[in-house]
Write an enzyme that holds these catalytic residues in place. Structure first.
Site, PDB file in Angstrom:
ATOM      1  N   CYS A 103       0.822  -1.206   0.000  1.00 15.12           N
ATOM      2  CA  CYS A 103       0.000   0.000   0.000  1.00 15.12           C
ATOM      3  C   CYS A 103       0.865   1.269   0.000  1.00 15.12           C
ATOM      4  O   CYS A 103       1.506   1.584  -0.989  1.00 15.12           O
ATOM      5  CB  CYS A 103      -0.962  -0.048   1.183  1.00 15.12           C
ATOM      6  SG  CYS A 103      -2.309   1.127   1.127  1.00 15.12           S
ATOM      7  N   HIS A 104       0.922   1.983   1.117  1.00 10.19           N
ATOM      8  CA  HIS A 104       1.769   3.171   1.249  1.00 10.19           C
ATOM      9  C   HIS A 104       3.169   2.823   1.753  1.00 10.19           C
ATOM     10  O   HIS A 104       4.006   3.711   1.907  1.00 10.19           O
ATOM     11  CB  HIS A 104       1.129   4.184   2.213  1.00 10.19           C
ATOM     12  CG  HIS A 104      -0.061   4.890   1.644  1.00 10.19           C
ATOM     13  ND1 HIS A 104      -1.310   4.317   1.609  1.00 10.19           N
ATOM     14  CD2 HIS A 104      -0.188   6.109   1.077  1.00 10.19           C
ATOM     15  CE1 HIS A 104      -2.158   5.162   1.056  1.00 10.19           C
ATOM     16  NE2 HIS A 104      -1.499   6.266   0.722  1.00 10.19           N
TER      17      HIS A 104
END
Length: 169
Positions: A103-104
């Site tokens: 994800c991030h």
């Protein structure tokens, strides 16, 4: 089995921590949570997971670990403002140790300046950041590039977990 460093602080994506850790530990691997402070409880952004950190970043030595795990959410963006976490993450990439970022999570690797010419993926909002960091962005559920496994969202966790475990063998 492998000893995995997980760098994390508050606002991590709950399932992007809990699902991989369940798989890692189920495979006989040890996960140590490293945060800004030792023994501090960090909370996921959805409030579903609360995790106590095992070590403070100043007490963690990257050479003591076989792999690095970076859960997503807002945590990686917070951590990348701290040079100690940036240097810690860079060590794993420089030493070709397995790195798992979902994800991030790749935001920490962007700041560590280790993604040039690497095939990677990540959450939609960081696609341009990845490209500007010189990465070869791929919009796939999981991308494996040598020692690096990346995925986009919690929906990709089965593929992320599968490929991460393969690298640990």
């Amino acid at each position: 089995m492998s000893k995995i460093a997980c760098v994390m602080t508050d606002m991590f994506e709950d399932s992007e921590y809990t699902s991989p850790v369940q798989e890692f530990e189920g495979g006989g691997h040890e996960v140590m949570v490293i945060g800004p402070e030792a023994g501090k409880e960090v909370t996921g952004k959805n409030g579903e997971a609360k995790v106590k950190t095992d070590l403070a970043i100043e007490d963690a030595k990257p050479e003591d670990y076989d792999a690095l795990f970076i859960p997503g959410g807002f945590s990686p963006d917070i951590l990348r403002a701290d040079d100690r976490f940036v240097h810690f993450a860079r060590h794993f990439m420089d030493q070709d140790k397995p790195v798992f970022a979902i994800c991030h999570g790749p935001q920490l690797l962007i700041t560590a300046d280790v993604l040039k010419d690497r095939k990677v993926t990540g959450f939609k909002s960081i696609h341009m950041d990845l490209k500007h960091a010189g990465a070869d962005f791929q919009d796939k559920e999981v991308v494996v590039c040598h020692n690096l496994v990346t995925s986009r969202t919690p929906d990709d966790l089965p593929a992320f977990n599968r490929e991460s475990l393969k690298l640990l063998k």
